[in-house]
Design a protein around this motif. Sequence first.
Motif, PDB file in Angstrom:
ATOM      1  N   LEU A   1     -33.660  83.849  82.445  1.00  0.00           N
ATOM      2  CA  LEU A   1     -33.050  83.565  81.149  1.00  0.00           C
ATOM      3  C   LEU A   1     -33.517  82.225  80.585  1.00  0.00           C
ATOM      4  O   LEU A   1     -33.736  81.273  81.333  1.00  0.00           O
ATOM      5  CB  LEU A   1     -31.527  83.551  81.274  1.00  0.00           C
ATOM      6  CG  LEU A   1     -30.884  84.821  81.834  1.00  0.00           C
ATOM      7  CD1 LEU A   1     -29.380  84.650  81.947  1.00  0.00           C
ATOM      8  CD2 LEU A   1     -31.219  86.029  80.970  1.00  0.00           C
ATOM      9  N   SER A   2     -33.635  82.170  79.269  1.00  0.00           N
ATOM     10  CA  SER A   2     -34.044  80.942  78.580  1.00  0.00           C
ATOM     11  C   SER A   2     -33.185  80.755  77.337  1.00  0.00           C
ATOM     12  O   SER A   2     -32.584  81.703  76.832  1.00  0.00           O
ATOM     13  CB  SER A   2     -35.518  81.007  78.195  1.00  0.00           C
ATOM     14  OG  SER A   2     -36.329  81.270  79.333  1.00  0.00           O
TER      15      SER A   2
ATOM     16  N   ALA B   1     -31.349  84.295  76.086  1.00  0.00           N
ATOM     17  CA  ALA B   1     -32.079  85.567  76.087  1.00  0.00           C
ATOM     18  C   ALA B   1     -32.925  85.698  77.342  1.00  0.00           C
ATOM     19  O   ALA B   1     -33.274  84.707  77.994  1.00  0.00           O
ATOM     20  CB  ALA B   1     -32.956  85.683  74.844  1.00  0.00           C
ATOM     21  N   ARG B   2     -33.290  86.937  77.636  1.00  0.00           N
ATOM     22  CA  ARG B   2     -34.087  87.228  78.837  1.00  0.00           C
ATOM     23  C   ARG B   2     -35.573  87.142  78.486  1.00  0.00           C
ATOM     24  O   ARG B   2     -36.098  87.969  77.744  1.00  0.00           O
ATOM     25  CB  ARG B   2     -33.730  88.610  79.370  1.00  0.00           C
ATOM     26  CG  ARG B   2     -34.391  88.954  80.700  1.00  0.00           C
ATOM     27  CD  ARG B   2     -33.735  90.174  81.343  1.00  0.00           C
ATOM     28  NE  ARG B   2     -32.349  89.901  81.688  1.00  0.00           N
ATOM     29  CZ  ARG B   2     -31.950  89.178  82.725  1.00  0.00           C
ATOM     30  NH1 ARG B   2     -32.862  88.641  83.542  1.00  0.00           N
ATOM     31  NH2 ARG B   2     -30.678  88.995  82.957  1.00  0.00           N
ATOM     32  N   THR B   3     -36.238  86.131  79.030  1.00  0.00           N
ATOM     33  CA  THR B   3     -37.669  85.964  78.791  1.00  0.00           C
ATOM     34  C   THR B   3     -38.510  86.592  79.890  1.00  0.00           C
ATOM     35  O   THR B   3     -39.705  86.809  79.704  1.00  0.00           O
ATOM     36  CB  THR B   3     -38.021  84.474  78.682  1.00  0.00           C
ATOM     37  OG1 THR B   3     -37.425  83.755  79.759  1.00  0.00           O
ATOM     38  CG2 THR B   3     -37.511  83.901  77.360  1.00  0.00           C
ATOM     39  N   ASP B   4     -37.901  86.874  81.023  1.00  0.00           N
ATOM     40  CA  ASP B   4     -38.585  87.577  82.110  1.00  0.00           C
ATOM     41  C   ASP B   4     -38.145  89.031  82.070  1.00  0.00           C
ATOM     42  O   ASP B   4     -36.971  89.334  82.305  1.00  0.00           O
ATOM     43  CB  ASP B   4     -38.213  86.952  83.458  1.00  0.00           C
ATOM     44  CG  ASP B   4     -39.021  87.536  84.616  1.00  0.00           C
ATOM     45  OD1 ASP B   4     -39.533  88.666  84.475  1.00  0.00           O
ATOM     46  OD2 ASP B   4     -39.132  86.863  85.664  1.00  0.00           O
ATOM     47  N   PRO B   5     -39.057  89.960  81.756  1.00  0.00           N
ATOM     48  CA  PRO B   5     -38.649  91.364  81.616  1.00  0.00           C
ATOM     49  C   PRO B   5     -38.174  92.004  82.916  1.00  0.00           C
ATOM     50  O   PRO B   5     -37.550  93.065  82.892  1.00  0.00           O
ATOM     51  CB  PRO B   5     -39.926  92.046  81.103  1.00  0.00           C
ATOM     52  CG  PRO B   5     -41.042  91.162  81.562  1.00  0.00           C
ATOM     53  CD  PRO B   5     -40.497  89.772  81.513  1.00  0.00           C
TER      54      PRO B   5
ATOM     55  N   GLY C   1     -34.179  69.705  76.530  1.00  0.00           N
ATOM     56  CA  GLY C   1     -35.156  69.696  75.458  1.00  0.00           C
ATOM     57  C   GLY C   1     -36.254  68.665  75.631  1.00  0.00           C
ATOM     58  O   GLY C   1     -36.103  67.690  76.381  1.00  0.00           O
ATOM     59  N   THR C   2     -37.346  68.879  74.935  1.00  0.00           N
ATOM     60  CA  THR C   2     -38.404  67.875  74.903  1.00  0.00           C
ATOM     61  C   THR C   2     -37.957  66.715  74.010  1.00  0.00           C
ATOM     62  O   THR C   2     -36.997  66.845  73.246  1.00  0.00           O
ATOM     63  CB  THR C   2     -39.705  68.463  74.342  1.00  0.00           C
ATOM     64  OG1 THR C   2     -39.493  68.809  72.957  1.00  0.00           O
ATOM     65  CG2 THR C   2     -40.130  69.702  75.121  1.00  0.00           C
TER      66      THR C   2
ATOM     67  N   GLY D   1     -37.068  73.128  75.735  1.00  0.00           N
ATOM     68  CA  GLY D   1     -37.946  72.733  76.835  1.00  0.00           C
ATOM     69  C   GLY D   1     -39.334  73.316  76.737  1.00  0.00           C
ATOM     70  O   GLY D   1     -40.174  73.052  77.617  1.00  0.00           O
ATOM     71  N   LEU D   2     -39.607  74.122  75.713  1.00  0.00           N
ATOM     72  CA  LEU D   2     -40.897  74.828  75.573  1.00  0.00           C
ATOM     73  C   LEU D   2     -41.203  75.601  76.861  1.00  0.00           C
ATOM     74  O   LEU D   2     -40.289  76.190  77.431  1.00  0.00           O
ATOM     75  CB  LEU D   2     -41.998  73.829  75.211  1.00  0.00           C
ATOM     76  CG  LEU D   2     -41.760  73.049  73.907  1.00  0.00           C
ATOM     77  CD1 LEU D   2     -42.896  72.064  73.644  1.00  0.00           C
ATOM     78  CD2 LEU D   2     -41.561  73.998  72.731  1.00  0.00           C
ATOM     79  N   ASP D   3     -42.438  75.602  77.319  1.00  0.00           N
ATOM     80  CA  ASP D   3     -42.778  76.396  78.503  1.00  0.00           C
ATOM     81  C   ASP D   3     -42.025  75.914  79.743  1.00  0.00           C
ATOM     82  O   ASP D   3     -41.714  76.708  80.645  1.00  0.00           O
ATOM     83  CB  ASP D   3     -44.285  76.349  78.771  1.00  0.00           C
ATOM     84  CG  ASP D   3     -45.078  77.162  77.744  1.00  0.00           C
ATOM     85  OD1 ASP D   3     -44.448  77.977  77.024  1.00  0.00           O
ATOM     86  OD2 ASP D   3     -46.304  76.979  77.651  1.00  0.00           O
TER      87      ASP D   3
END
Length: 512
Positions: free
Chosen positions: A298-299, A285-289, A217-218, A355-357
């Motif tokens: 995954l993020s 969850a899957r952030t990259d399609p 995390g930030t 971690g945001l982006d």
Amino acid sequence: MDDNLARATAVVELLRAVIDKAAHSADQDQTVAYDVASMSSAVAAAVELLDHDADLALLYAADVAADLAGRLTGRESQWGVDRTALDGIAGDVAAGRDPAFLERVAERVLATREAGPRGLSEDLELVRSAVRQFAADRIIPAADRIHRDDEDIPADIIDGLADMGCFGLSIPDAYGGTDDLLSMVVVTEELSRASLGAAGSLITRPEIIGTAISRGGTEEQKRRWLPAIASGERLCAVAVTEPDHGSDVGAITTSAVRDGDDWMLTGVKTWCTFAGRAHYLLVLARTDPDRAAGHRGLSLFVVEKPSFSGHEWSLTQEGGGTAEGRAIRTLGYRGMHSFEVRLDRWRVPAAALIGLDDGLGRGFYLQMQAFANARLQTAARAVGVMQAALELAVDYARQRTVFRRPLADHQLTRAKIARMAALIAACRAFAFAAARAVTAGDGQLEAAQVKQLACRAAEWVTREAQQLHGGYGYAEEYSISRLFVDARVLSIFEGADEVLALRVIAPRLAKR
């Protein structure tokens, strides 16, 4: 050196040599790899027990040697060892398995209800005593009722643990925690001794989510989430497993799609323990399609929600997004309630991404790092369940008369109790050693090994304790029946037994 300690040391040293050779020589056959990995866990525990109790160390090492011999027979070439590999310790193994020796060990256990010395510092003993007293006052009186009626965990148990700082044991001092894994192991054992479902697992989810936030995390996210978790103000759950994807975490399909300043989550998660009462859901969850990205796509998200009691809950957002949970009926491990959670276009702010982006694509790695601590904590849960089973077995054996003699006077009863004690002592010693290894910055192998070993051991110990109770052990009126069904889940969650052996332990052994 004590004769029994010398014998135990000789056995352990030879077993280590066999495992070291097999780890580098064994072929890729899954059956052999599983056996080598499993025996490595048992041998590692035997090493740690040498420093605690000579008699229990010899008994345990001899049983491990007998187990290894059985797995080795007929597969020596696949293990890469000679058929005579264990011949040099035959006399020592015989001494450790002698029925008269087991009876002498059992005599001490029957007198104390303990599986040997713990070797804790004065400070940790004070922690253990405080938690044991809390468990005696608030948890044990309610444990069987919570199990039988599948009730929610009473608020006074949660509040009491929060007041004692139990939710911050894996969170850094700077954010309101104590970050003390040895204390976490001690506290977890005592809570699980009282009840796995009503207390022992309460600090697992804060440990997992706290570790993920601490490592990924930030600074703003850490200060926002961690103090509330450490204080118990915000309760937590973990949403990783899916109906079609359990141990194969990299294959999950729950999606997170960016929509302006938000993410929209869609998918189904299962075995989300405590997802009703939780205020924070840790969602992978899957952030990259692109599915080809696998685990690299995954993020991790911290999804905030209201706390709900009971077995069902549902939420609807203004834009139409929905989230709902339904508790899954289970054999044991009740009180926490394990939910299936459905998310449909559930909208969360961009700040919910750990971690945001910079956290994009790091979810799998953060989750796996958090699971190392969780495996250690699960091993401690198993030790607590075993300790409770041992105490119940001893108490019942003392008071029950069979064939005009106390059950405790029968040789076979004593052999069972002695073996229970040796297993518990070995797993406990290994859990402490693994906690120190994880604290030192590594310990991934040890955490996986002790989790695999202790959870399998818990099934055997609770089974034997229940067997000593006879027909009464099958009645819900007797607490041993609760311990038996609770123990069964331990080898399944936080890393299934087979997956730990084949995907974590065996590869790491080969690289040593």
